[in-house]
Design a protein around this motif. Structure first.
Motif, PDB file in Angstrom:
ATOM      1  N   GLU A 148      10.313   7.295   6.074  1.00 18.63           N
ATOM      2  CA  GLU A 148      10.628   6.999   7.476  1.00 18.63           C
ATOM      3  C   GLU A 148       9.544   6.141   8.116  1.00 18.63           C
ATOM      4  OE1 GLU A 148      11.230  10.720   9.383  1.00 18.63           O
ATOM      5  OE2 GLU A 148      12.990  11.254   8.168  1.00 18.63           O
ATOM      6  N   SER A 149       8.306   6.423   7.787  1.00 16.52           N
ATOM      7  CA  SER A 149       7.178   5.683   8.346  1.00 16.52           C
ATOM      8  C   SER A 149       7.198   4.229   7.887  1.00 16.52           C
ATOM      9  CB  SER A 149       5.869   6.361   7.933  1.00 16.52           C
ATOM     10  OG  SER A 149       4.763   5.692   8.471  1.00 16.52           O
ATOM     11  N   VAL A 150       7.402   4.006   6.592  1.00 19.11           N
ATOM     12  CA  VAL A 150       7.426   2.643   6.060  1.00 19.11           C
ATOM     13  C   VAL A 150       8.629   1.871   6.595  1.00 19.11           C
ATOM     14  CG1 VAL A 150       7.730   1.294   3.940  1.00 19.11           C
ATOM     15  CG2 VAL A 150       6.110   3.200   3.987  1.00 19.11           C
ATOM     16  N   TYR A 151       9.777   2.539   6.699  1.00 17.87           N
ATOM     17  CA  TYR A 151      10.959   1.858   7.227  1.00 17.87           C
ATOM     18  C   TYR A 151      10.764   1.499   8.700  1.00 17.87           C
ATOM     19  CZ  TYR A 151      15.739   0.728   8.436  1.00 17.87           C
ATOM     20  OH  TYR A 151      16.858   0.071   8.884  1.00 17.87           O
ATOM     21  N   GLY A 152      10.148   2.391   9.448  1.00 23.80           N
ATOM     22  CA  GLY A 152       9.924   2.126  10.859  1.00 23.80           C
ATOM     23  C   GLY A 152       9.023   0.938  11.105  1.00 23.80           C
ATOM     24  N   ARG A 153       8.029   0.742  10.251  1.00 22.47           N
ATOM     25  CA  ARG A 153       7.091  -0.370  10.461  1.00 22.47           C
ATOM     26  C   ARG A 153       7.550  -1.662   9.798  1.00 22.47           C
ATOM     27  NH1 ARG A 153       0.491  -0.656   9.590  1.00 22.47           N
ATOM     28  NH2 ARG A 153       0.373  -2.942   9.615  1.00 22.47           N
ATOM     29  N   PHE A 154       8.086  -1.563   8.573  1.00 24.34           N
ATOM     30  CA  PHE A 154       8.382  -2.776   7.804  1.00 24.34           C
ATOM     31  C   PHE A 154       9.879  -3.045   7.603  1.00 24.34           C
ATOM     32  CE2 PHE A 154       4.183  -1.332   6.283  1.00 24.34           C
ATOM     33  CZ  PHE A 154       3.430  -2.472   6.556  1.00 24.34           C
ATOM     34  N   GLY A 155      10.722  -2.070   7.930  1.00 29.71           N
ATOM     35  CA  GLY A 155      12.140  -2.252   7.671  1.00 29.71           C
ATOM     36  C   GLY A 155      12.487  -2.203   6.196  1.00 29.71           C
ATOM     37  N   ILE A 156      11.622  -1.568   5.406  1.00 32.32           N
ATOM     38  CA  ILE A 156      11.801  -1.464   3.951  1.00 32.32           C
ATOM     39  C   ILE A 156      12.064  -0.006   3.588  1.00 32.32           C
ATOM     40  CG2 ILE A 156      10.683  -1.733   1.702  1.00 32.32           C
ATOM     41  CD1 ILE A 156      11.328  -4.381   3.005  1.00 32.32           C
TER      42      ILE A 156
END
Length: 345
Positions: A328-336
C-alpha cells in the motif's frame, strides 16, 4: 481413520516450523515423503490421498504459511545428481527434485562443469528452481534447463516438459499457472553449454572485476564472488527466518519509468531488451522508509529492504500484514503494485 498406505512414508500432525525458511508455525495433518517417482504414483492410486487436495513442499524457501494444512503435504525428497551426457557442445546433468539447489551448483563445479555459478547460494531445492525460474546476477535458470520431468497428479503418468514448453518468464513458468498443483517435478535436466562463457553483465560482478583486476574470471571465482556478495547483502535463514527477496522487481513501460524518475530522479532501474524497464523493488521499499522497520514480530531487514524477516515467533499472518502495508505504501507513492514472490498458503 486414514486408509493404510503400503510402501509410502506417511506421517501425521507434522510440525512444519523447520520445513519453511521463515520458521513460521504450521502443522501438516498428513505428510507423505516423496523419495521417487513411484511414490507419487502410489499417492495418485491411493483411495484417500489420490482424491484429497495436495500441497507440494520443497525446501520451503518460497512459502508463506499462514495456517495449519489440511491438504496432503507431499514433501519432495528425491535425491541424486548424475551426468547424462558430456558432449562437445554441452554437458547434460540430471538432478533429483529434492537436491538442495546450492549443493547442485557446487557439485557441478567440483566435477568440472561450469554454467550455474551465478546462481550460487539461492535457497531452495532443484525441483523448485524451474517453478520460480530462479535468477540472480545476470542469469535465470530457464536459460540452463533442458527438460523437466515429473508425474501428473491426476493420471499418475510420467511427463517430460521441454524448456520451451515451460514458458519461462521473470520469476514465472507454466508450473505457476496451468500446471500449478497438477504436476510433481521429480527430476530436472540442465544443459551447460560449451565452450563456457562467463556471465558478467551485472553491476556487482563488474565491480569485482575492476576491484580485483581479473577481467576474465573462471567459474569458480565467479561462484566465490556471488557467495560473498549474497552473504553481505542477504540474511542467512538459519540465523533469522526469511524467504529471501519477498517481492518481485516490477517491470514497467519506458514511459512509466520516465514519469517516476521525473519525480524521483534517484530511482534505481534496469532497461530491458524489449524496451521495458525493471525497477528495483528494494529501492522503492526503502524510499518509503520501511528498511529496518517492523510490525509486530515481522520486520524489514535493515540491510536489504527487499527481505522480510521473522523477528522471533512471528506468524504467517503477521508477515502478510507487513507485506500488505508495504504494498500500500509503495502504491501510494509510486503507483506501482508490488507482487510477492513467495506462495501464500
Amino acid at each position: 481413520m486414514t486408509s493404510p498406505a503400503p510402501d509410502l512414508s506417511v506421517e501425521h500432525g507434522v510440525n512444519l516450523c523447520g520445513a519453511n525458511t521463515f520458521g513460521l508455525p504450521s502443522t501438516a495433518a498428513t505428510l507423505v515423503r516423496i523419495r521417487s517417482p513411484q511414490d507419487v504414483r502410489r499417492v495418485v492410486d491411493h483411495p484417500v490421498y489420490g482424491v484429497a487436495r495436495k500441497l507440494i513442499l520443497g525446501g520451503g524457501s518460497n512459502l508463506l504459511l499462514t495456517r495449519n494444512l489440511d491438504e496432503v503435504v507431499l514433501s519432495i525428497e528425491i535425491d541424486g545428481i548424475r551426468v547424462v551426457e558430456d558432449g562437445p557442445d554441452a554437458t547434460l546433468i540430471e538432478a533429483g527434485a529434492g537436491v538442495v539447489w546450492h549443493d547442485l551448483v557446487r557439485w557441478t563445479l567440483d566435477h568440472g562443469h561450469a554454467g550455474l555459478e551465478n546462481l550460487a547460494l539461492i535457497p531452495g531445492t532443484v525441483g523448485a528452481a524451474p517453478v520460480q525460474n530462479i535468477g540472480a546476477y545476470g542469469l535465470e535458470v530457464g536459460e540452463r534447463i533442458a527438460t523437466v520431468h515429473g508425474v501428473d497428479l491426476i493420471t499418475g503418468r510420467a511427463v517430460e516438459i521441454t524448456r520451451d514448453q515451460c514458458r519461462f518468464g521473470y520469476r514465472d513458468s507454466i508450473f505457476k499457472r496451468e500446471l500449478a498443483g497438477k504436476t510433481v517435478i521429480t527430476h530436472v535436466r540442465f544443459r551447460l553449454p560449451k565452450p563456457w562463457q562467463p556471465v558478467l553483465g551485472y553491476q556487482d560482478l563488474e565491480r569485482r572485476c575492476q576491484e580485483t583486476g581479473i577481467a576474465q574470471p573462471d567459474a569458480r571465482t565467479i561462484f566465490d564472488w556471488v557467495c560473498d556478495i549474497r552473504r553481505a547483502k542477504l540474511p542467512d535463514p538459519a540465523q533469522i527466518g526469511n524467504a529471501g527477496s519477498f517481492f518481485k522487481n516490477p517491470v514497467v513501460t519506458a514511459e512509466q519509468c520516465r514519469d517516476i524518475t521525473g519525480r524521483d530522479p534517484h530511482l534505481v532501474f534496469y532497461p530491458l531488451d524489449d524496451g521495458h524497464c525493471k525497477l528495483a523493488a528494494g529501492w522503492l521499499i526503502d524510499a518509503c522508509g520501511w528498511k529496518g522497520k517492523s510490525l509486530g514480530r515481522a520486520g524489514v531487514h535493515p540491510r536489504q529492504a527487499l527481505v522480510l524477516v521473522n523477528l522471533g515467533g512471528a506468524t504467517g499472518g503477521e508477515v502478510l500484514t507487513l507485506a500488505r502495508a508495504i504494498q500500500e505504501s509503495v502504491y501510494g507513492r509510486f503507483g506501482i503494485r508490488l507482487e510477492p514472490e513467495p506462495v501464500v498458503v
